[in-house]
Design a protein around this motif. Structure first.
Motif, PDB file in Angstrom:
ATOM      1  N   GLU A  49     -19.450 -17.787  16.497  1.00 50.31           N
ATOM      2  CA  GLU A  49     -20.411 -18.251  17.504  1.00 50.31           C
ATOM      3  C   GLU A  49     -20.038 -17.742  18.896  1.00 50.31           C
ATOM      4  O   GLU A  49     -20.907 -17.459  19.708  1.00 50.31           O
ATOM      5  CB  GLU A  49     -20.453 -19.781  17.502  1.00 50.31           C
ATOM      6  N   TRP A  50     -18.742 -17.645  19.154  1.00 47.98           N
ATOM      7  CA  TRP A  50     -18.260 -17.241  20.475  1.00 47.98           C
ATOM      8  C   TRP A  50     -17.504 -15.923  20.382  1.00 47.98           C
ATOM      9  O   TRP A  50     -16.717 -15.707  19.467  1.00 47.98           O
ATOM     10  CB  TRP A  50     -17.316 -18.306  21.041  1.00 47.98           C
ATOM     11  N   VAL A  51     -17.723 -15.052  21.348  1.00 49.07           N
ATOM     12  CA  VAL A  51     -16.983 -13.800  21.471  1.00 49.07           C
ATOM     13  C   VAL A  51     -16.437 -13.738  22.889  1.00 49.07           C
ATOM     14  O   VAL A  51     -17.169 -13.952  23.857  1.00 49.07           O
ATOM     15  CB  VAL A  51     -17.879 -12.564  21.215  1.00 49.07           C
ATOM     16  N   VAL A  52     -15.155 -13.458  22.990  1.00 52.11           N
ATOM     17  CA  VAL A  52     -14.520 -13.268  24.296  1.00 52.11           C
ATOM     18  C   VAL A  52     -13.904 -11.880  24.306  1.00 52.11           C
ATOM     19  O   VAL A  52     -13.124 -11.531  23.420  1.00 52.11           O
ATOM     20  CB  VAL A  52     -13.438 -14.335  24.563  1.00 52.11           C
ATOM     21  N   LYS A  53     -14.285 -11.080  25.299  1.00 53.50           N
ATOM     22  CA  LYS A  53     -13.712  -9.750  25.483  1.00 53.50           C
ATOM     23  C   LYS A  53     -12.867  -9.786  26.747  1.00 53.50           C
ATOM     24  O   LYS A  53     -13.357 -10.148  27.821  1.00 53.50           O
ATOM     25  CB  LYS A  53     -14.805  -8.698  25.600  1.00 53.50           C
ATOM     26  N   LEU A  54     -11.608  -9.421  26.600  1.00 55.03           N
ATOM     27  CA  LEU A  54     -10.676  -9.390  27.724  1.00 55.03           C
ATOM     28  C   LEU A  54     -10.272  -7.941  27.972  1.00 55.03           C
ATOM     29  O   LEU A  54      -9.943  -7.219  27.030  1.00 55.03           O
ATOM     30  CB  LEU A  54      -9.446 -10.234  27.408  1.00 55.03           C
ATOM     31  N   GLY A  66     -17.448 -13.494  28.244  1.00 57.78           N
ATOM     32  CA  GLY A  66     -17.697 -14.464  27.187  1.00 57.78           C
ATOM     33  C   GLY A  66     -19.148 -14.453  26.776  1.00 57.78           C
ATOM     34  O   GLY A  66     -20.039 -14.286  27.610  1.00 57.78           O
ATOM     35  N   GLN A  67     -19.365 -14.618  25.466  1.00 53.05           N
ATOM     36  CA  GLN A  67     -20.737 -14.632  24.964  1.00 53.05           C
ATOM     37  C   GLN A  67     -20.876 -15.697  23.884  1.00 53.05           C
ATOM     38  O   GLN A  67     -20.056 -15.799  22.985  1.00 53.05           O
ATOM     39  CB  GLN A  67     -21.101 -13.265  24.383  1.00 53.05           C
ATOM     40  N   GLY A  72     -27.233 -16.616  22.913  1.00 58.10           N
ATOM     41  CA  GLY A  72     -27.506 -15.366  23.612  1.00 58.10           C
ATOM     42  C   GLY A  72     -27.074 -15.371  25.068  1.00 58.10           C
ATOM     43  O   GLY A  72     -27.410 -14.468  25.816  1.00 58.10           O
ATOM     44  N   SER A  73     -26.314 -16.365  25.466  1.00 58.88           N
ATOM     45  CA  SER A  73     -25.862 -16.422  26.860  1.00 58.88           C
ATOM     46  C   SER A  73     -24.533 -15.686  27.006  1.00 58.88           C
ATOM     47  O   SER A  73     -23.754 -15.597  26.062  1.00 58.88           O
ATOM     48  CB  SER A  73     -25.720 -17.873  27.312  1.00 58.88           C
ATOM     49  N   ASP A  74     -24.294 -15.159  28.208  1.00 59.34           N
ATOM     50  CA  ASP A  74     -23.027 -14.492  28.457  1.00 59.34           C
ATOM     51  C   ASP A  74     -22.568 -14.725  29.891  1.00 59.34           C
ATOM     52  O   ASP A  74     -23.340 -15.164  30.740  1.00 59.34           O
ATOM     53  CB  ASP A  74     -23.096 -13.002  28.139  1.00 59.34           C
TER      54      ASP A  74
END
Length: 132
Positions: A49-54, A66-67, A72-74
């Motif tokens: 459900e959640w994706v975090v790109k660092l 963060g998405q 569909g929010s980021d």
């Protein structure tokens, strides 16, 4: 000889070594702590459900992207407050009065913990996330 020309030549003469050092060694110009280990890459929770790109760019700017895949929010945030010790590091990104806290344990480099705290100080999200 013109005193202004001599003064300019002297200033340039003293400046050139510093300019060359910065041009040849970009790390010289970066004002970031080197004693922090920053996790990078994409991390997701179990439910996907959640994706975090660092990411850490060559200027030393650390970025959180963060998405929420379902909604569909980021959100993109930069330059966190950093703290830690030899076992774990914490990066606190702020968005108004919300805190997005990334906890990274050196013993487990495949995971991060994302904690979101609202302005009242309540934890509204607490997810263990795996590197994808």
């Amino acid at each position: 000889m013109n005193i202004k020309v001599l003064a300019l030549a002297a200033i340039l003469g003293f400046s050139v070594p510093a300019i060359i050092d910065i041009a040849l060694n970009p790390q010289t110009a970066v004002a970031m702590p080197t004693d922090f280990v920053r996790p990078t890459g994409a991390f997701t929770d179990n439910n996907q459900e959640w994706v975090v790109k660092l990411s850490l760019d060559h200027f030393g700017i650390y970025t959180y992207e963060g998405q929420n895949v379902k909604k569909g929010s980021d959100l993109t945030l930069k330059n966190p407050e950093m703290s830690g010790n030899s076992q774990s590091y914490t990066y606190t990104f702020k968005n108004q009065n919300y805190k997005y806290i990334i906890t990274y344990h050196l013993a487990d480099t495949k995971h991060i913990r994302l904690t979101v705290v609202n302005p009242q100080g309540n934890t509204i999200l607490n997810k263990l996330m795996a590197k994808g």
